[in-house]
Design a protein around this motif. Structure first.
Motif, short mmCIF file in Angstrom:
data_model
loop_
_atom_site.label_atom_id
_atom_site.label_comp_id
_atom_site.label_asym_id
_atom_site.label_seq_id
_atom_site.Cartn_x
_atom_site.Cartn_y
_atom_site.Cartn_z
N VAL A 295 89.04 -42.60 -40.42
CA VAL A 295 88.94 -42.38 -41.86
C VAL A 295 87.78 -43.16 -42.48
CG1 VAL A 295 91.35 -41.78 -42.15
CG2 VAL A 295 90.67 -44.19 -42.27
N GLN A 296 87.23 -44.14 -41.76
CA GLN A 296 86.12 -44.95 -42.26
C GLN A 296 84.78 -44.50 -41.69
OE1 GLN A 296 86.64 -49.09 -41.20
NE2 GLN A 296 84.63 -49.71 -42.00
N ALA A 297 84.81 -43.75 -40.60
CA ALA A 297 83.60 -43.46 -39.83
C ALA A 297 82.55 -42.70 -40.63
CB ALA A 297 83.97 -42.70 -38.56
N GLY A 298 82.96 -41.75 -41.47
CA GLY A 298 82.01 -40.95 -42.21
C GLY A 298 81.17 -41.76 -43.18
N GLU A 299 81.73 -42.84 -43.72
CA GLU A 299 80.97 -43.70 -44.62
C GLU A 299 79.88 -44.45 -43.86
OE1 GLU A 299 83.69 -46.33 -46.50
OE2 GLU A 299 85.05 -44.74 -47.17
N LEU A 300 80.15 -44.81 -42.61
CA LEU A 300 79.20 -45.62 -41.84
C LEU A 300 78.14 -44.77 -41.16
CD1 LEU A 300 81.79 -48.08 -40.25
CD2 LEU A 300 80.31 -48.49 -42.23
N MET A 301 78.48 -43.53 -40.80
CA MET A 301 77.51 -42.63 -40.17
C MET A 301 77.58 -41.28 -40.89
SD MET A 301 77.62 -43.60 -36.10
CE MET A 301 75.92 -43.01 -35.89
N LEU B 273 81.47 -33.69 -38.89
CA LEU B 273 82.16 -33.66 -37.60
C LEU B 273 83.47 -34.44 -37.69
CD1 LEU B 273 81.92 -32.81 -34.56
CD2 LEU B 273 80.94 -35.09 -34.18
N PHE B 274 83.42 -35.63 -38.28
CA PHE B 274 84.62 -36.45 -38.40
C PHE B 274 85.65 -35.76 -39.30
CE2 PHE B 274 81.50 -40.20 -38.00
CZ PHE B 274 81.55 -40.16 -36.62
N ASP B 275 85.18 -35.18 -40.40
CA ASP B 275 86.11 -34.58 -41.36
C ASP B 275 86.84 -33.37 -40.78
OD1 ASP B 275 85.40 -36.45 -43.24
OD2 ASP B 275 84.08 -35.12 -44.39
N ASN B 276 86.23 -32.71 -39.81
CA ASN B 276 86.83 -31.50 -39.23
C ASN B 276 87.33 -31.71 -37.81
OD1 ASN B 276 86.32 -29.33 -41.35
ND2 ASN B 276 84.30 -30.25 -41.17
N ALA B 277 87.54 -32.97 -37.43
CA ALA B 277 88.06 -33.25 -36.09
C ALA B 277 89.44 -32.61 -35.92
CB ALA B 277 88.15 -34.75 -35.87
N ASN C 266 97.00 -36.40 -38.72
CA ASN C 266 97.10 -37.81 -39.10
C ASN C 266 95.85 -38.59 -38.70
OD1 ASN C 266 99.78 -37.36 -40.01
ND2 ASN C 266 100.55 -37.64 -37.92
N PRO C 267 94.70 -38.33 -39.36
CA PRO C 267 93.45 -39.01 -39.00
C PRO C 267 93.55 -40.53 -39.01
CG PRO C 267 93.01 -37.18 -40.49
CD PRO C 267 94.50 -37.33 -40.43
N ASP C 268 94.47 -41.09 -39.81
CA ASP C 268 94.58 -42.55 -39.86
C ASP C 268 95.15 -43.15 -38.58
OD1 ASP C 268 97.06 -41.41 -40.35
OD2 ASP C 268 97.67 -42.94 -41.81
N GLU C 269 95.59 -42.31 -37.64
CA GLU C 269 96.10 -42.81 -36.35
C GLU C 269 95.03 -42.80 -35.26
OE1 GLU C 269 99.48 -40.46 -35.32
OE2 GLU C 269 100.69 -41.14 -37.02
N ARG D 102 83.72 -39.99 -29.20
CA ARG D 102 85.06 -39.92 -28.59
C ARG D 102 86.08 -40.40 -29.60
NH1 ARG D 102 85.98 -43.89 -23.88
NH2 ARG D 102 86.19 -45.30 -25.67
N LEU D 103 87.12 -39.60 -29.80
CA LEU D 103 88.26 -40.00 -30.62
C LEU D 103 89.38 -40.48 -29.71
CD1 LEU D 103 88.43 -37.05 -33.19
CD2 LEU D 103 87.05 -39.12 -33.28
#
Length: 210
Positions: free
Chosen positions: A37-43, A49-53, A57-60, A179-180
């Motif tokens: 949930v933080q990755a999109g702000e940093l990259m 890509l992160f938003d549509n993974a 429960n993205p927070d997990e 990698r998630l």
């Protein structure tokens, strides 16, 4: 006699992302066990890509990103068969007995372009649990299993028993690896910084240790 099973990856969806080489060159080195949930702000270049993974429960979930500038004959990841996030025993060695034979989906993999990570094309059943990554690599070699590369810009699901290996770059270029990892299998170690400081490369598929 009990068999110990190792799996092939499962395709989890096409995820195209416009990443020209000059865009990748301007990105920083990547992320290390960053909350999804933080990755999109940093990259921000990877935010779509992160938003549509393909996860609930993205927070997990945590995300690892490696940005590589590769020259011909360099490998962006370990160039022999191994599995990711295999727990280690008290002696510090990987312990495949701490993973389960059943299929689960605790990790997802995406790469922007080649060189493409290679997986088994058929499941592998062994008569005994490998005692190390090297032993697994030797078992795969001895069984002669067919292999398959993944397609760039597609998500693939895998678990702690999905062997894969890096392949060699054939020309100079930039590559993004994502990698998630579900937190249920994340290592029990503190994260000093989610900003990745370096991305190592490998040069020889026969000389490796980890």
């Amino acid at each position: 006699m009990r068999k110990f099973y190792f799996h092939t990856p499962h395709h989890a969806g096409h995820a195209p992302l416009d990443l020209p080489q000059d865009t990748i060159q301007r990105m920083h080195n990547g992320l290390f066990r960053c909350p999804l949930v933080q990755a999109g702000e940093l990259m921000p270049d990877l935010k779509p890509l992160f938003d549509n993974a393909p996860v609930f429960n993205p927070d997990e979930w945590e995300v690892d990103v490696k940005v590589h500038m590769l020259m011909a004959n360099q490998y962006p990841c370990i160039p022999n068969w191994h599995c990711d996030n295999v727990p280690r025993g008290a002696d510090g060695e990987v312990d495949y007995s701490l993973t389960g034979d059943e299929w689960t989906v605790p990790m997802l993999l995406w790469v922007s372009d080649g060189p493409l990570t290679e997986f088994l094309a058929e499941p592998l059943a062994l008569s005994k649990e490998p005692v190390s990554h090297r032993a697994l690599a030797e078992a795969i070699r001895d069984h002669g299993n067919p292999t398959q590369p993944i397609q760039p810009q597609h998500w693939y699901s895998m678990n702690q028993r999905t062997p894969h290996r890096g392949t060699k770059a054939t020309e100079a270029g930039w590559r993004v690896f994502v990698r998630l990892t579900h937190r249920s299998i994340a290592p029990d170690r503190p994260v000093l910084s989610v900003m990745r400081r370096h991305s190592q490369v490998y040069l020889d598929a026969t000389q490796f240790s980890w």
